[in-house]
Scaffold this motif. Structure first.
Motif, PDB file in Angstrom:
ATOM      1  N   ARG A 195       3.447   2.322  14.496  1.00  0.00           N
ATOM      2  CA  ARG A 195       4.520   2.000  13.536  1.00  0.00           C
ATOM      3  C   ARG A 195       3.943   1.433  12.236  1.00  0.00           C
ATOM      4  O   ARG A 195       4.377   1.784  11.145  1.00  0.00           O
ATOM      5  CB  ARG A 195       5.501   1.008  14.148  1.00  0.00           C
ATOM      6  CG  ARG A 195       6.381   1.610  15.196  1.00  0.00           C
ATOM      7  CD  ARG A 195       7.484   0.633  15.611  1.00  0.00           C
ATOM      8  NE  ARG A 195       8.141   1.044  16.826  1.00  0.00           N
ATOM      9  CZ  ARG A 195       9.003   2.052  16.924  1.00  0.00           C
ATOM     10  NH1 ARG A 195       9.288   2.760  15.858  1.00  0.00           N
ATOM     11  NH2 ARG A 195       9.558   2.355  18.076  1.00  0.00           N
ATOM     12  N   GLN A 196       2.993   0.550  12.386  1.00  0.00           N
ATOM     13  CA  GLN A 196       2.367  -0.075  11.216  1.00  0.00           C
ATOM     14  C   GLN A 196       1.648   0.983  10.374  1.00  0.00           C
ATOM     15  O   GLN A 196       1.748   0.978   9.143  1.00  0.00           O
ATOM     16  CB  GLN A 196       1.392  -1.139  11.724  1.00  0.00           C
ATOM     17  CG  GLN A 196       0.464  -1.700  10.709  1.00  0.00           C
ATOM     18  CD  GLN A 196      -0.659  -2.478  11.365  1.00  0.00           C
ATOM     19  OE1 GLN A 196      -1.273  -2.009  12.310  1.00  0.00           O
ATOM     20  NE2 GLN A 196      -0.902  -3.659  10.864  1.00  0.00           N
ATOM     21  N   ALA A 244       2.631   2.083   6.562  1.00  0.00           N
ATOM     22  CA  ALA A 244       1.642   1.991   5.480  1.00  0.00           C
ATOM     23  C   ALA A 244       1.398   3.342   4.822  1.00  0.00           C
ATOM     24  O   ALA A 244       1.093   3.406   3.630  1.00  0.00           O
ATOM     25  CB  ALA A 244       0.335   1.417   6.018  1.00  0.00           C
ATOM     26  N   CYS A 245       1.564   4.422   5.592  1.00  0.00           N
ATOM     27  CA  CYS A 245       1.368   5.766   5.050  1.00  0.00           C
ATOM     28  C   CYS A 245       2.616   6.309   4.369  1.00  0.00           C
ATOM     29  O   CYS A 245       2.559   7.336   3.688  1.00  0.00           O
ATOM     30  CB  CYS A 245       0.979   6.727   6.173  1.00  0.00           C
ATOM     31  SG  CYS A 245      -0.669   6.462   6.828  1.00  0.00           S
ATOM     32  N   GLY A 246       3.746   5.632   4.580  1.00  0.00           N
ATOM     33  CA  GLY A 246       4.991   6.122   4.005  1.00  0.00           C
ATOM     34  C   GLY A 246       5.534   7.342   4.722  1.00  0.00           C
ATOM     35  O   GLY A 246       6.176   8.201   4.104  1.00  0.00           O
ATOM     36  N   THR A 287      -0.461  12.796   3.666  1.00  0.00           N
ATOM     37  CA  THR A 287      -0.115  14.179   3.966  1.00  0.00           C
ATOM     38  C   THR A 287      -1.190  14.894   4.771  1.00  0.00           C
ATOM     39  O   THR A 287      -1.105  16.091   4.973  1.00  0.00           O
ATOM     40  CB  THR A 287       0.131  14.959   2.653  1.00  0.00           C
ATOM     41  OG1 THR A 287      -1.049  14.881   1.845  1.00  0.00           O
ATOM     42  CG2 THR A 287       1.309  14.396   1.896  1.00  0.00           C
ATOM     43  N   SER A 288      -2.198  14.173   5.212  1.00  0.00           N
ATOM     44  CA  SER A 288      -3.254  14.794   6.006  1.00  0.00           C
ATOM     45  C   SER A 288      -3.815  13.781   6.999  1.00  0.00           C
ATOM     46  O   SER A 288      -3.611  12.573   6.866  1.00  0.00           O
ATOM     47  CB  SER A 288      -4.387  15.294   5.098  1.00  0.00           C
ATOM     48  OG  SER A 288      -5.112  14.196   4.567  1.00  0.00           O
ATOM     49  N   LYS A 289      -4.531  14.302   7.953  1.00  0.00           N
ATOM     50  CA  LYS A 289      -5.170  13.452   8.958  1.00  0.00           C
ATOM     51  C   LYS A 289      -6.149  12.485   8.282  1.00  0.00           C
ATOM     52  O   LYS A 289      -6.198  11.306   8.604  1.00  0.00           O
ATOM     53  CB  LYS A 289      -5.889  14.332   9.985  1.00  0.00           C
ATOM     54  CG  LYS A 289      -6.396  13.602  11.191  1.00  0.00           C
ATOM     55  CD  LYS A 289      -6.925  14.595  12.222  1.00  0.00           C
ATOM     56  CE  LYS A 289      -7.181  13.901  13.530  1.00  0.00           C
ATOM     57  NZ  LYS A 289      -7.516  14.838  14.607  1.00  0.00           N
ATOM     58  N   GLU A 290      -6.922  12.990   7.326  1.00  0.00           N
ATOM     59  CA  GLU A 290      -7.894  12.137   6.635  1.00  0.00           C
ATOM     60  C   GLU A 290      -7.202  11.035   5.851  1.00  0.00           C
ATOM     61  O   GLU A 290      -7.694   9.908   5.803  1.00  0.00           O
ATOM     62  CB  GLU A 290      -8.808  12.959   5.717  1.00  0.00           C
ATOM     63  CG  GLU A 290      -9.864  12.133   5.006  1.00  0.00           C
ATOM     64  CD  GLU A 290     -10.665  11.171   5.898  1.00  0.00           C
ATOM     65  OE1 GLU A 290     -10.861   9.997   5.495  1.00  0.00           O
ATOM     66  OE2 GLU A 290     -11.086  11.560   7.004  1.00  0.00           O
ATOM     67  N   MET A 317       0.839  -1.181   0.000  1.00  0.00           N
ATOM     68  CA  MET A 317       0.000   0.000   0.000  1.00  0.00           C
ATOM     69  C   MET A 317       0.883   1.244   0.000  1.00  0.00           C
ATOM     70  O   MET A 317       0.706   2.105  -0.803  1.00  0.00           O
ATOM     71  CB  MET A 317      -0.927  -0.049   1.196  1.00  0.00           C
ATOM     72  CG  MET A 317      -1.796   1.141   1.307  1.00  0.00           C
ATOM     73  SD  MET A 317      -3.148   1.060   2.453  1.00  0.00           S
ATOM     74  CE  MET A 317      -2.681   0.043   3.758  1.00  0.00           C
ATOM     75  N   ASN A 318       1.805   1.423   0.874  1.00  0.00           N
ATOM     76  CA  ASN A 318       2.794   2.490   1.014  1.00  0.00           C
ATOM     77  C   ASN A 318       2.563   3.749   0.176  1.00  0.00           C
ATOM     78  O   ASN A 318       3.308   4.067  -0.730  1.00  0.00           O
ATOM     79  CB  ASN A 318       4.182   1.958   0.740  1.00  0.00           C
ATOM     80  CG  ASN A 318       4.829   1.431   1.976  1.00  0.00           C
ATOM     81  OD1 ASN A 318       4.276   1.566   3.064  1.00  0.00           O
ATOM     82  ND2 ASN A 318       5.977   0.839   1.826  1.00  0.00           N
TER      83      ASN A 318
END
Length: 185
Positions: free
Chosen positions: A30-31, A35-37, A6-9, A1-2
């Motif tokens: 951490r996970q 996943a958000c990079g 850049t936002s809370k949403e 997914m990575n």
């Protein structure tokens, strides 16, 4: 997914995806960051603590399950509202396997007051919606409610039946519809 969030949403969207993929297991910072990079610190820029992140993620899932895009936030009668709620719970069970059971059990533990408050806020909103529909349903008998049995009591009963059905993964609303018909019409 990575993807790079850049936002809370975007972080919450990633959390919903992780909840979907993990079939109800708990999230960790951490996970989510991986996943958000982004770094763990970036996640903490948006959320004060793991509890805040998890609570917001759970609220986000509930909001996804019960969003009213296909409805105009009004129902002509309680029966259509019940059908819609059961259909949304079935959607939630498919989209987020294991979420209902894990969510109810995890927030029963001590120290999860934020999660409980978020859950209760969502549930209160749903009960208020049921009450509004009950008050505006022109098909309900005029003597269905009085001081000893109010629309709030009926909404609470209907919502309790919905939650019990969701815990059993039984999304047939036939019995609840029958109770509503016999009680109100």
């Amino acid at each position: 997914m990575n993807i790079i969030a850049t936002s809370k949403e975007e972080i919450l969207q990633t959390c919903r995806e992780l909840i979907r993929q993990q079939k109800g297991t708990t999230l960790n910072v951490r996970q989510v960051a991986s996943a958000c990079g982004v770094s763990v610190g970036t996640v903490y820029n948006y959320f004060d603590s793991k509890a805040d992140l998890v609570g917001a993620a759970v609220e986000s899932v509930w909001n996804d399950i019960f969003r009213c895009e296909e409805q105009d936030d009004s129902f002509s009668d309680i029966l259509s509202c019940i059908r819609w709620m059961f259909a949304r719970m079935e959607y939630g069970s498919r989209q987020y396997p294991g979420f209902f059971v894990l969510h109810s059990m995890s927030f029963a533990q001590q120290g999860k007051s934020d999660g409980k408050q978020r859950m209760q806020k969502t549930w209160q909103h749903m009960c208020e919606m049921l009450c509004a529909v009950l008050r505006n349903d022109a098909n309900i008998r005029s003597d269905a409610f009085d001081d000893s049995f109010t629309p709030e009591m009926m909404a609470d009963l209907l919502f309790s039946l919905l939650l019990a059905a969701s815990m059993r993964c039984d999304f047939s609303c036939d019995a609840v519809l029958q109770i509503a018909r016999r009680t109100l019409y």
